[in-house]
Design a protein around this motif. Structure first.
Motif, mmCIF file in Angstrom:
data_model
loop_
_atom_site.group_PDB
_atom_site.id
_atom_site.type_symbol
_atom_site.label_atom_id
_atom_site.label_comp_id
_atom_site.label_asym_id
_atom_site.label_seq_id
_atom_site.Cartn_x
_atom_site.Cartn_y
_atom_site.Cartn_z
ATOM 1 N N LEU A 16 4.084 6.879 9.768
ATOM 2 C CA LEU A 16 4.585 5.590 9.295
ATOM 3 C C LEU A 16 4.362 4.478 10.317
ATOM 4 C CD1 LEU A 16 7.889 6.518 7.411
ATOM 5 C CD2 LEU A 16 5.660 5.893 6.469
ATOM 6 N N TYR A 17 4.545 4.787 11.602
ATOM 7 C CA TYR A 17 4.312 3.758 12.619
ATOM 8 C C TYR A 17 2.861 3.276 12.552
ATOM 9 C CZ TYR A 17 3.647 1.535 17.155
ATOM 10 O OH TYR A 17 3.312 0.647 18.145
ATOM 11 N N LEU A 18 1.935 4.214 12.491
ATOM 12 C CA LEU A 18 0.520 3.854 12.400
ATOM 13 C C LEU A 18 0.245 3.002 11.158
ATOM 14 C CD1 LEU A 18 -1.346 7.129 13.437
ATOM 15 C CD2 LEU A 18 -1.542 4.905 14.536
ATOM 16 N N GLY B 129 5.532 -16.923 5.814
ATOM 17 C CA GLY B 129 6.590 -16.096 5.257
ATOM 18 C C GLY B 129 7.483 -15.518 6.332
ATOM 19 N N VAL B 130 7.970 -14.307 6.107
ATOM 20 C CA VAL B 130 8.744 -13.560 7.107
ATOM 21 C C VAL B 130 7.832 -12.466 7.636
ATOM 22 C CG1 VAL B 130 10.794 -12.178 7.563
ATOM 23 C CG2 VAL B 130 10.902 -14.057 5.912
ATOM 24 N N PRO B 131 7.368 -12.561 8.874
ATOM 25 C CA PRO B 131 6.346 -11.636 9.388
ATOM 26 C C PRO B 131 6.896 -10.261 9.758
ATOM 27 C CG PRO B 131 6.960 -13.191 11.095
ATOM 28 C CD PRO B 131 7.705 -13.611 9.865
ATOM 29 N N VAL B 132 7.337 -9.537 8.754
ATOM 30 C CA VAL B 132 7.887 -8.186 8.922
ATOM 31 C C VAL B 132 7.303 -7.313 7.823
ATOM 32 C CG1 VAL B 132 9.979 -6.765 8.865
ATOM 33 C CG2 VAL B 132 10.032 -9.000 9.993
ATOM 34 N N PHE B 133 6.939 -6.079 8.182
ATOM 35 C CA PHE B 133 6.492 -5.080 7.224
ATOM 36 C C PHE B 133 7.513 -3.945 7.199
ATOM 37 C CE2 PHE B 133 2.806 -7.372 8.634
ATOM 38 C CZ PHE B 133 2.074 -7.571 7.479
ATOM 39 N N VAL B 134 7.746 -3.384 6.021
ATOM 40 C CA VAL B 134 8.730 -2.313 5.892
ATOM 41 C C VAL B 134 8.101 -1.122 5.168
ATOM 42 C CG1 VAL B 134 10.690 -3.909 5.897
ATOM 43 C CG2 VAL B 134 9.656 -3.222 3.717
ATOM 44 N N ALA B 135 8.721 0.045 5.391
ATOM 45 C CA ALA B 135 8.324 1.278 4.701
ATOM 46 C C ALA B 135 9.532 1.796 3.941
ATOM 47 C CB ALA B 135 7.846 2.321 5.708
ATOM 48 N N GLU B 136 9.321 2.155 2.674
ATOM 49 C CA GLU B 136 10.417 2.734 1.902
ATOM 50 C C GLU B 136 9.947 4.040 1.264
ATOM 51 O OE1 GLU B 136 11.628 -0.202 -0.911
ATOM 52 O OE2 GLU B 136 9.813 -0.040 -2.139
ATOM 53 N N ASP B 137 10.903 4.949 1.065
ATOM 54 C CA ASP B 137 10.563 6.258 0.515
ATOM 55 C C ASP B 137 10.620 6.236 -1.009
ATOM 56 O OD1 ASP B 137 13.246 6.273 -0.123
ATOM 57 O OD2 ASP B 137 13.802 7.765 1.394
ATOM 58 N N LYS C 98 0.859 -1.180 0.000
ATOM 59 C CA LYS C 98 0.000 0.000 0.000
ATOM 60 C C LYS C 98 0.893 1.226 0.000
ATOM 61 C CE LYS C 98 -1.926 1.359 3.823
ATOM 62 N NZ LYS C 98 -2.694 1.455 5.090
ATOM 63 N N THR C 99 0.319 2.372 -0.320
ATOM 64 C CA THR C 99 1.077 3.618 -0.306
ATOM 65 C C THR C 99 0.517 4.549 0.757
ATOM 66 O OG1 THR C 99 -0.353 4.572 -2.018
ATOM 67 C CG2 THR C 99 1.661 3.428 -2.747
ATOM 68 N N HIS C 100 1.394 5.434 1.234
ATOM 69 C CA HIS C 100 1.006 6.409 2.245
ATOM 70 C C HIS C 100 1.879 7.643 2.106
ATOM 71 C CE1 HIS C 100 -0.008 8.250 6.090
ATOM 72 N NE2 HIS C 100 1.279 8.311 6.368
ATOM 73 N N ASP C 101 1.297 8.735 1.576
ATOM 74 C CA ASP C 101 1.988 10.022 1.459
ATOM 75 C C ASP C 101 3.379 9.896 0.853
ATOM 76 O OD1 ASP C 101 -0.193 11.215 2.547
ATOM 77 O OD2 ASP C 101 0.647 11.487 4.547
ATOM 78 N N GLY C 102 3.470 9.169 -0.240
ATOM 79 C CA GLY C 102 4.751 9.037 -0.917
ATOM 80 C C GLY C 102 5.598 7.863 -0.466
ATOM 81 N N TYR C 103 5.167 7.147 0.550
ATOM 82 C CA TYR C 103 5.886 5.975 1.039
ATOM 83 C C TYR C 103 5.170 4.710 0.576
ATOM 84 C CZ TYR C 103 8.222 9.198 4.257
ATOM 85 O OH TYR C 103 8.942 10.232 4.800
#
Length: 385
Positions: free
Chosen positions: A111-113, A61-69, A14-19
Motif C-alpha cells: 500500500l505504501y508503494l 485540491g487537498v493533496p492527500v491520497f488514501v487507501a480503503e479496503d 485505482k485498485t490494488h489487490d482489493g484496495y
C-alpha cells in the motif's frame, strides 16, 4: 462501480489487490486523523490538517491520497507537501511526500508503494516536476524508496547548540544512558554553553537594532529574500510563502529583523516545539540567503537576540550554508557530522525522484537534481517544522 466521483478535475482512482487508492475527500478527514494519531501516537487536529494540506497554496485540491479496503474503511494515507522551488533561473513546483501511514493490519501488502505511485502518476501529469524527501538516517536508500528509483543526493548536516545535555540525551538515547553521560561530560559541556550564552546575551553589535515580532512580516522577509536569492534548489520565498509556511499550529514562531539606519538588512525566523519532555528551537529561515560574511554583523546581532530569547529551550538547531560558520560557532553551535555531537546525532538523507522519464529527467533549469551542490536546504523546506 465506485461510490466515489472519479470524473472531477482533481479526481484519481485505482485498485490494488482489493484496495482502492484515490484522492482524499472531505468525508475522510476524521478517519485520516484517527489513523494518523493511532500510528504516530500524536493527536492531529483539523487546524493542522487545514494548514498543511487544504490551505497549501501550491497544489490543487487537498493533496492527500488514501487507501480503503473492501469494507470502505480507510486503512492508509499519504500527504503531499507542495513547494515552489527556486532554481536561480526561475521556479518549478515540487512535492515532498509526507505523513505516510498504513494501518498495522494492512502492512506488507504494497500500500505504501501504491500511495507513492499514485502521487507520481497524478502529479506527473500536471505541473509538479519531482518528489524530494528528507528522511532521518544514513546510508543508501533501501526498501520502498529503492523500488521507486529514488536518488540519494546527500546527508544533511545540522548545527546544534546544546543547552540541556541531559534532556537531549534522554530523548535520543534513553534515560539510563543519558544520566551517565550527563553526569560528567554533560555538566562540563553545559557550563561551557552557559558561559557562551552569557557572552552572547551581553554582546552588542554597533549600529544594528533587532526587532522581534510574534508574526512574520511577509513583505519585509520577501524583500530581504529578493536581495540575495540562491542559484540553487530551495523554497522560493515570496509573500505568499511567508504568510502560509509559518502558520503551522504545532509550532510557535517568532520573527527577528535586523535594522541599520532605518532599513532592514537581515532577518531570522525561529520555530519552537516540544517533543516528549524536551523543548527545541530551530532557526527556520535566514534572509538574505546568500549574504554570508557581507552581513556578518547583522547575523551576529540576530543570533545574539535569538539565543537570549530561548534560554529555556534544551537545544537550538540551525542549518548550514546561510549563517557564516564562524558566527554560529561563536554562539555555541556545533555541527553534528563531527565529534562530539556526531556520536548521537542522526542525519537526514536527502533524496529526489523526478516524475518524468528519460536521460535528462534529473536536469531542471540546467541543474542536476542529484548534485548536492545544487541545493540549499533549510528547515523551511522540511514539512515537519
Amino acid at each position: 462501480m465506485s461510490k466515489h466521483d472519479s470524473s472531477g478535475e482533481h479526481a484519481f482512482e485505482k485498485t490494488h489487490d482489493g484496495y482502492t487508492i484515490r484522492r482524499f475527500e472531505h468525508a475522510d478527514l476524521d478517519a485520516f486523523l484517527s489513523l494518523h494519531a493511532d500510528v504516530f501516537g500524536t493527536e492531529s487536529s483539523e487546524e493542522w490538517f487545514a494548514w498543511k494540506f487544504a490551505d497549501n497554496p501550491y497544489l490543487d485540491g487537498v493533496p492527500v491520497f488514501v487507501a480503503e479496503d473492501d469494507d470502505d474503511e480507510l486503512v492508509g494515507g499519504l500527504g503531499c507537501f507542495g513547494l515552489a522551488m527556486g532554481t536561480g533561473a526561475g521556479s518549478v513546483l515540487a512535492v515532498e511526500p509526507c505523513d505516510a501511514v498504513v494501518h498495522p493490519d494492512h502492512r506488507r501488502r504494497g500500500l505504501y508503494l501504491e500511495l507513492m505511485r499514485a502521487g507520481m502518476t497524478y502529479y506527473g501529469a500536471r505541473e509538479p516536476t519531482f518528489y524530494f524527501d528528507l528522511i532521518p538516517g544514513s546510508g543508501p536508500y533501501r526498501g520502498n524508496h529503492e523500488h521507486l528509483d529514488w536518488n540519494r543526493v546527500d546527508e544533511l548536516a545540522t548545527y546544534y547548540r546544546v543547552q540541556n545535555p541531559a534532556a537531549l540525551l534522554d530523548e535520543r538515547l534513553g534515560d539510563g544512558v543519558a544520566s551517565g553521560l550527563a553526569g560528567g561530560v554533560g555538566r562540563l559541556a553545559a557550563r561551557g554553553y552557559h558561559a557562551l550564552l552569557a557572552r552572547a546575551s551581553a554582546s552588542n553589535v554597533a549600529g544594528i537594532d533587532v526587532e522581534r515580532r510574534s508574526t512574520v512580516p511577509a513583505d519585509v522577509f520577501a524583500s530581504l529574500y529578493r536581495a540575495g536569492p540562491p542559484h540553487r534548489f530551495h523554497a522560493r520565498r515570496d509573500e505568499q510563502f511567508y504568510r502560509w509556511r509559518f502558520a503551522n499550529p504545532r509550532w510557535e514562531y517568532a520573527a527577528y529583523v535586523a535594522w541599520r539606519g532605518g532599513a532592514p538588512v537581515a532577518g531570522m525566523i525561529t520555530g519552537t516545539g516540544r517533543s516528549d519532555d524536551s523543548r527545541s528551537t530551530r532557526l527556520m529561515d535566514v534572509v538574505p540567503m546568500t549574504a554570508g560574511v557581507k552581513r556578518r554583523d547583522a547575523f551576529a546581532a540576530l543570533l545574539s537576540r535569538v539565543v537570549d530569547d530561548h534560554r529555556d529551550s534544551d537545544v537550538l538547531a540551525a542549518p548550514p550554508g546561510v549563517v557564516p560558520h564562524g558566527v554560529l560557532t561563536a554562539y555555541g553551535f556545533r555541527r553534528d557530522d563531527v565529534p562530539p555531537i556526531s556520536r548521537w546525532a542522526e542525519p537526514y538523507r536527502h533524496g529526489v525522484r523526478p516524475f518524468a522519464g528519460g536521460e535528462d529527467a534529473h536536469v531542471v533549469d540546467g541543474m542536476d537534481l542529484t548534485d548536492h551542490t545544487n541545493w540549499l536546504i533549510t528547515f523551511a523546506e522540511q514539512d515537519t517544522s
